[in-house]
Design a protein around this motif. Structure first.
Motif, mmCIF file in Angstrom:
data_model
loop_
_atom_site.group_PDB
_atom_site.id
_atom_site.type_symbol
_atom_site.label_atom_id
_atom_site.label_comp_id
_atom_site.label_asym_id
_atom_site.label_seq_id
_atom_site.Cartn_x
_atom_site.Cartn_y
_atom_site.Cartn_z
ATOM 1 N N VAL A 187 0.971 -1.260 0.088
ATOM 2 C CA VAL A 187 -0.008 0.012 -0.098
ATOM 3 C C VAL A 187 0.894 1.330 -0.007
ATOM 4 O O VAL A 187 1.511 1.477 0.873
ATOM 5 C CB VAL A 187 -1.081 -0.068 1.132
ATOM 6 C CG1 VAL A 187 -1.733 1.411 1.389
ATOM 7 C CG2 VAL A 187 -1.815 -1.339 1.121
ATOM 8 N N GLU A 188 0.755 2.327 -0.903
ATOM 9 C CA GLU A 188 1.525 3.135 -1.134
ATOM 10 C C GLU A 188 1.284 4.177 0.094
ATOM 11 O O GLU A 188 0.314 4.451 0.587
ATOM 12 C CB GLU A 188 1.180 4.076 -2.458
ATOM 13 C CG GLU A 188 2.123 5.155 -2.731
ATOM 14 C CD GLU A 188 1.831 5.849 -4.351
ATOM 15 O OE1 GLU A 188 1.659 6.912 -4.282
ATOM 16 O OE2 GLU A 188 2.087 4.968 -5.152
ATOM 17 N N ARG A 189 2.512 4.790 0.500
ATOM 18 C CA ARG A 189 2.374 5.868 1.660
ATOM 19 C C ARG A 189 3.370 6.869 1.606
ATOM 20 O O ARG A 189 4.852 6.453 1.326
ATOM 21 C CB ARG A 189 2.418 4.785 3.138
ATOM 22 C CG ARG A 189 2.734 5.996 4.114
ATOM 23 C CD ARG A 189 2.608 5.102 5.415
ATOM 24 N NE ARG A 189 2.626 5.808 6.722
ATOM 25 C CZ ARG A 189 3.851 6.254 7.392
ATOM 26 N NH1 ARG A 189 4.782 6.118 6.741
ATOM 27 N NH2 ARG A 189 3.684 7.216 8.318
ATOM 28 N N THR A 193 5.644 2.579 -1.491
ATOM 29 C CA THR A 193 5.276 1.389 -0.708
ATOM 30 C C THR A 193 6.202 0.936 0.086
ATOM 31 O O THR A 193 7.418 1.058 0.047
ATOM 32 C CB THR A 193 4.650 0.247 -1.638
ATOM 33 O OG1 THR A 193 5.573 -0.303 -2.257
ATOM 34 C CG2 THR A 193 3.373 0.927 -2.539
ATOM 35 N N PRO A 194 5.930 0.348 1.219
ATOM 36 C CA PRO A 194 6.929 -0.390 2.064
ATOM 37 C C PRO A 194 7.768 -1.557 1.493
ATOM 38 O O PRO A 194 9.397 -1.586 1.582
ATOM 39 C CB PRO A 194 6.119 -1.219 2.986
ATOM 40 C CG PRO A 194 4.949 -0.283 3.163
ATOM 41 C CD PRO A 194 4.504 -0.031 2.080
ATOM 42 N N ASP A 195 7.246 -2.044 0.289
ATOM 43 C CA ASP A 195 8.133 -3.173 -0.404
ATOM 44 C C ASP A 195 9.285 -2.164 -1.333
ATOM 45 O O ASP A 195 10.293 -2.711 -1.444
ATOM 46 C CB ASP A 195 7.353 -3.881 -1.302
ATOM 47 C CG ASP A 195 6.651 -4.989 -0.888
ATOM 48 O OD1 ASP A 195 6.835 -5.319 0.439
ATOM 49 O OD2 ASP A 195 5.920 -5.598 -1.303
ATOM 50 N N ALA A 196 8.624 -1.161 -1.935
ATOM 51 C CA ALA A 196 9.652 -0.217 -2.437
ATOM 52 C C ALA A 196 10.691 0.369 -1.593
ATOM 53 O O ALA A 196 11.924 0.667 -1.920
ATOM 54 C CB ALA A 196 8.868 0.850 -3.418
#
Length: 242
Positions: A187-189, A193-196
């Motif tokens: 989920v983008e924040r 995103t946390p993955d990114a």
């Protein structure tokens, strides 16, 4: 050169960089996979050696006991059951646990790269695919860094920097990601995103380890260059005189 030619050259340069990055990542993944297979083979071989040694001791002890006390059929069965129990127990024993973060903070600087690599390998299954590739690349970087640390005094500033990065900041960063609930990792924040965030941070760490290795090797590179110039001046000039 026309604007079209310039665009073609830029495209070729970009493709070359992408190809080089891909080859580097593929090579790191291949080496990391080979190391994992080697560790598994070593673990299996070690267990087999222990099983053979323990079973041999049991048979030896039974033979010595049989010289004084007739074992009979029940004694023979007891020995066989004991050997089977020992074999199964050793074969199914859990593998050695990865080092803890506390160990990474306190271990001798010379052993830190190998310990960190083992810690990262234990975290690998829980990370997204792009991060796993970077973990493999970091493992290769740590393997290259390790010999440099073998000649480094643990009290030097460079040693503190290495320990802070791979013994403290790297584990803390990965653990920060691991604490994020799985559904929120994509989920983008704040635009990412946390993955990114994880991938970007691991890429920075991988590059910083490479830079540290280059800095630690600087004196060796200077020495090699100086000696090379000396050899060239001395022996090429002597050959020219002859």
């Amino acid at each position: 050169m026309t604007e079209v030619d310039q665009q073609i050259e830029r495209a070729r340069a970009a493709m070359a960089r992408i190809s080089e990055d891909y080859r580097g990542q593929a090579g790191a993944t291949y080496r990391a996979h080979g190391k994992r297979l080697k560790r598994k083979a070593t673990s299996v071989g070690t267990r087999l050696a222990i099983i053979c040694a323990v079973d041999a001791l049991i048979l030896l002890a039974a033979g010595v006991a049989g010289m004084f006390i007739p074992l009979g059929i029940f004694g023979f069965l007891a020995v066989m059951l004991l050997m089977a129990a020992v074999t199964i127990g050793i074969a199914l024993a859990p593998i050695a646990r990865a080092p803890s973060e506390k160990v990474l903070r306190e271990v001798d600087i010379k052993a830190l790269p190998a310990k960190t690599e083992r810690w990262l390998e234990a975290q690998r299954p829980a990370l997204p695919a792009p991060a796993r590739g970077l973990i493999d690349q970091i493992g290769v970087r740590l393997e290259t860094l390790s010999p440099q640390l073998g000649r480094l005094d643990g009290r030097e500033e460079e040693a503190y920097e290495v320990r802070r990065l791979i013994g403290e900041q790297l584990p803390a960063f990965v653990n920060d990601y691991a604490r994020v609930p799985e559904p929120l990792r994509r989920v983008e924040r704040n635009g990412r995103t946390p993955d990114a965030e994880l991938v970007a941070g691991l890429r920075l760490i991988e590059q910083e380890i490479a830079d540290m290795t280059a800095r630690l090797a600087q004196s060796d590179l200077d020495s090699l260059s100086t000696r090379g110039r000396f050899l060239e001046i001395k022996y090429r000039d002597e050959a020219g005189d002859r």
